[in-house]
Motif scaffolding. Structure first.
Motif, short mmCIF file in Angstrom:
data_model
loop_
_atom_site.label_atom_id
_atom_site.label_comp_id
_atom_site.label_asym_id
_atom_site.label_seq_id
_atom_site.Cartn_x
_atom_site.Cartn_y
_atom_site.Cartn_z
N PHE A 67 0.84 -1.19 0.00
CA PHE A 67 0.00 0.00 0.00
C PHE A 67 0.87 1.24 0.00
CE2 PHE A 67 -2.50 -3.31 1.90
CZ PHE A 67 -3.78 -3.12 1.40
N VAL A 68 0.42 2.27 -0.69
CA VAL A 68 0.99 3.60 -0.51
C VAL A 68 0.02 4.34 0.39
CG1 VAL A 68 2.25 3.63 -2.70
CG2 VAL A 68 -0.10 4.48 -2.64
N GLY A 69 0.52 5.32 1.09
CA GLY A 69 -0.38 6.06 1.97
C GLY A 69 0.37 6.62 3.14
N GLY A 70 -0.40 7.04 4.12
CA GLY A 70 0.21 7.62 5.30
C GLY A 70 -0.81 8.32 6.17
N VAL A 71 -0.30 9.14 7.07
CA VAL A 71 -1.16 9.80 8.05
C VAL A 71 -2.07 10.83 7.41
CG1 VAL A 71 0.44 9.40 9.96
CG2 VAL A 71 0.56 11.53 8.66
N VAL A 72 -3.24 10.98 8.02
CA VAL A 72 -4.21 11.99 7.63
C VAL A 72 -3.91 13.23 8.47
CG1 VAL A 72 -6.66 12.58 7.53
CG2 VAL A 72 -5.91 10.22 7.09
N GLY A 73 -3.66 14.34 7.83
CA GLY A 73 -3.37 15.58 8.55
C GLY A 73 -4.60 16.14 9.23
N THR A 74 -4.39 17.02 10.19
CA THR A 74 -5.51 17.59 10.92
C THR A 74 -6.45 18.33 9.96
OG1 THR A 74 -6.16 18.85 12.88
CG2 THR A 74 -4.39 19.78 11.55
N GLY A 75 -7.73 18.06 10.09
CA GLY A 75 -8.73 18.69 9.24
C GLY A 75 -8.84 18.09 7.85
N GLU A 76 -7.97 17.15 7.51
CA GLU A 76 -7.99 16.51 6.19
C GLU A 76 -8.92 15.30 6.24
OE1 GLU A 76 -4.46 15.42 3.03
OE2 GLU A 76 -4.19 14.70 5.09
N THR A 77 -9.60 15.01 5.14
CA THR A 77 -10.44 13.82 5.08
C THR A 77 -9.60 12.62 4.67
OG1 THR A 77 -11.03 14.05 2.74
CG2 THR A 77 -12.43 15.23 4.35
N TYR A 78 -10.13 11.44 4.93
CA TYR A 78 -9.46 10.22 4.47
C TYR A 78 -9.29 10.24 2.95
CZ TYR A 78 -9.93 7.68 8.93
OH TYR A 78 -9.83 7.26 10.24
N ALA A 79 -10.32 10.70 2.24
CA ALA A 79 -10.26 10.74 0.78
C ALA A 79 -9.17 11.68 0.30
CB ALA A 79 -11.62 11.16 0.21
N GLU A 80 -9.07 12.86 0.91
CA GLU A 80 -8.02 13.81 0.53
C GLU A 80 -6.64 13.22 0.79
OE1 GLU A 80 -10.52 17.93 1.45
OE2 GLU A 80 -9.35 16.98 3.05
N ALA A 81 -6.48 12.56 1.93
CA ALA A 81 -5.19 11.97 2.27
C ALA A 81 -4.85 10.82 1.33
CB ALA A 81 -5.18 11.48 3.72
N VAL A 96 -7.26 8.36 -8.79
CA VAL A 96 -8.66 8.39 -8.36
C VAL A 96 -8.95 7.09 -7.60
CG1 VAL A 96 -11.06 8.60 -9.10
CG2 VAL A 96 -9.25 9.74 -10.41
N PRO A 97 -8.70 7.09 -6.30
CA PRO A 97 -8.96 5.87 -5.53
C PRO A 97 -10.44 5.72 -5.16
CG PRO A 97 -8.00 7.54 -4.11
CD PRO A 97 -8.07 8.12 -5.50
N HIS A 98 -10.86 4.47 -4.95
CA HIS A 98 -12.21 4.25 -4.42
C HIS A 98 -12.09 3.51 -3.09
CE1 HIS A 98 -11.60 0.50 -6.73
NE2 HIS A 98 -12.39 -0.05 -5.83
N ARG A 99 -12.95 3.89 -2.18
CA ARG A 99 -12.88 3.41 -0.80
C ARG A 99 -13.40 1.98 -0.68
NH1 ARG A 99 -15.57 3.18 4.04
NH2 ARG A 99 -14.24 3.68 5.82
N LEU A 100 -12.71 1.19 0.15
CA LEU A 100 -13.10 -0.20 0.37
C LEU A 100 -13.63 -0.44 1.79
CD1 LEU A 100 -10.10 -1.98 -1.40
CD2 LEU A 100 -12.37 -1.46 -2.33
N PHE A 101 -12.84 -0.13 2.82
CA PHE A 101 -13.24 -0.40 4.20
C PHE A 101 -12.29 0.31 5.15
CE2 PHE A 101 -10.35 -3.73 2.83
CZ PHE A 101 -9.43 -3.81 3.87
N LYS A 102 -12.64 0.26 6.44
CA LYS A 102 -11.82 0.90 7.48
C LYS A 102 -11.70 -0.06 8.65
CE LYS A 102 -13.61 4.32 9.92
NZ LYS A 102 -14.08 5.65 10.34
N PHE A 103 -10.53 -0.04 9.31
CA PHE A 103 -10.34 -0.86 10.52
C PHE A 103 -9.37 -0.16 11.45
CE2 PHE A 103 -6.85 -2.20 7.85
CZ PHE A 103 -5.81 -2.54 8.72
N LEU A 104 -9.42 -0.55 12.72
CA LEU A 104 -8.51 -0.02 13.72
C LEU A 104 -7.34 -0.97 13.86
CD1 LEU A 104 -7.86 2.11 15.89
CD2 LEU A 104 -9.17 0.71 17.52
N PHE A 105 -6.14 -0.48 13.56
CA PHE A 105 -4.91 -1.27 13.72
C PHE A 105 -4.28 -0.89 15.04
CE2 PHE A 105 -0.29 -1.52 13.49
CZ PHE A 105 -0.12 -2.85 13.14
N SER A 106 -3.82 -1.89 15.77
CA SER A 106 -3.09 -1.57 16.99
C SER A 106 -2.05 -2.64 17.28
CB SER A 106 -4.05 -1.41 18.19
OG SER A 106 -4.69 -2.63 18.46
N GLU A 107 -0.98 -2.19 17.87
CA GLU A 107 0.06 -3.06 18.39
C GLU A 107 0.54 -2.34 19.65
OE1 GLU A 107 3.86 -1.71 15.67
OE2 GLU A 107 2.73 -3.46 15.06
N PRO A 108 1.30 -3.00 20.50
CA PRO A 108 1.67 -2.35 21.76
C PRO A 108 2.20 -0.92 21.58
CG PRO A 108 2.37 -4.63 21.77
CD PRO A 108 1.86 -4.35 20.38
#
Length: 168
Positions: A67-81, A96-108
């Protein structure tokens, strides 16, 4: 160019609602939950853009990612990021990406919401040298083999596992 560690991010809760803001360095140091956009990019032959993250990355240096990608800046939408990050990392414009799904990733000590997107790209790429040390287009079979041979960044590995399940 500003230091990425100074970038201001939205801090969110377990429902992905904004509860504050903080510099990226503080977000990672304190393990605050934030937002990221991930984009799986395919070429006209249905191959997937795979890359090795730069050795200078604060999270997952020198690991591979589908995947390419990264953090969403403050006030930025997921789509913009998703668009911004894909275009920056690929060195192109017009994704022109299309959205698939969202999940919470966590590790210690770390957690972030991962908004997963998919895009097609049929032109040349010029990956951003600050972000990408190596890249290639791999078939799914090649990627599946590399997942057992190479060290992939943990959030990208989990996103790809979920992508395959989502696709059915």
């Amino acid at each position: 160019m500003t230091n990425p560690e100074d970038e201001i991010l939205d801090v969110v809760d377990d429902r992905d609602e904004v509860v504050g803001t903080a510099p990226r360095s503080e977000v990672y140091r304190q393990g605050l939950t934030h937002r990221c956009s991930f984009v799986l990019v395919r070429d006209p032959q249905d191959r997937i853009f795979v890359h090795r993250r730069a050795a200078t990355k604060s999270y997952g240096p020198s690991t591979y990612d589908a995947f390419v990608g990264g953090v969403v800046g403050t006030g930025e939408t997921y789509a913009e990021a998703a668009v911004r990050e894909a275009e920056e990392e690929l060195g192109v414009s017009g994704v022109v990406p299309h959205r698939l799904f969202k999940f919470l990733f966590s590790e210690p000590g770390l957690s972030w919401w991962c908004d997963v997107w998919e895009a097609r790209w049929d032109g040349p790429v010029r990956p951003q040298v600050e972000e990408v040390d190596w890249h290639d287009w791999l078939t799914e079979a090649e990627l599946d083999r590399r997942l057992t041979e190479w060290e992939f960044v943990p959030d990208g590995r989990e996103a790809y596992r979920r992508y395959l399940a989502h696709r059915g």
